[in-house]
Design an enzyme around this catalytic site. Structure first.
Site: not given
Length: 226
Positions: A43, A47, A88-89, A108, A175
């Protein structure tokens, strides 16, 4: 097609071009810190290669390209099972399941609402600026903070479940975009906070889960019992 018709091309790149960055926040001039053989390398490198191909076509064939490095994006109409941490959360909370955090939860991310991402992309496409531009919110959240906020806003105290990370070496510790270029070249400044944007996502998933299950979501039932 763009070469033949003279169309302007938008390449949706991503923060993954920076890998697990050693520079924080990440400006567009940072070349990144990427593992070329890890579990997520396809991935990240995909990119990076996509950006390279865009600029090779620009240099050799005069193709008009725009490259947006998009950071974490969220909003209504996400897929329930798309694997993104926000969906998901939220889905886990609405189903009454603990929120699973992989690792220590201290990694983060920044989360930008889809409306503002689209606005940034439109501004980029309508501009004369043709180098890569970061599109993301310059506000940093730990994954644990995100989990706590989802629990608070859903009103469903499902708690969290900590699990070991399958590939810890491939997960970016931090990030965060430096959006100075986007501000200067596009006049783009995201304003929707995560606290302001998440309720719309929660209500969207609440509705879609009810429609798919044909019944009341577990969170509402759980709130009535407490």
């Amino acid at each position: 097609l763009a070469k033949r018709t003279g169309a302007r091309v938008l390449f949706a790149s991503a923060a993954e071009v920076y890998g697990d960055p050693l520079v924080h926040p990440q400006p567009e001039t940072y070349w990144g810190h990427v593992n070329t053989t890890g579990s997520r390398s396809c991935y990240d490198e995909g990119k990076r290669l996509g950006e390279t191909l865009c600029f090779e076509y620009k240099k050799n064939h005069d193709v008009d390209v725009r490259v947006a490095r998009i950071f974490n994006t969220y909003g209504p109409r996400m897929l329930e099972d798309d694997g993104r941490v926000v969906s998901n959360f939220v889905v886990s909370a609405l189903k009454g399941h603990p929120l699973t955090i992989y690792g220590d939860g201290l990694q983060t991310r920044s989360f930008c609402h889809v409306e503002e991402v689209v606005d940034g992309l439109m501004r980029l496409m309508n501009s004369d600026y043709d180098d890569p531009v970061n599109i993301g919110t310059p506000t940093e959240f730990t994954i644990r903070q995100l989990a706590d906020l989802v629990i608070e806003l859903t009103g469903i105290d499902v708690g969290v479940k900590m699990e070991p990370m399958a590939h810890p070496d491939d997960d970016a510790a931090r990030r965060l975009p430096d959006i100075t270029l986007a501000q200067e070249k596009l006049g783009w400044i995201p304003k929707i906070t995560l606290r302001e944007g998440l309720p719309g996502v929660i209500e969207y998933f609440r509705t879609t889960l009810q429609d798919s299950e044909g019944s009341e979501d577990p969170g509402q039932a759980k709130r009535r019992k407490t």
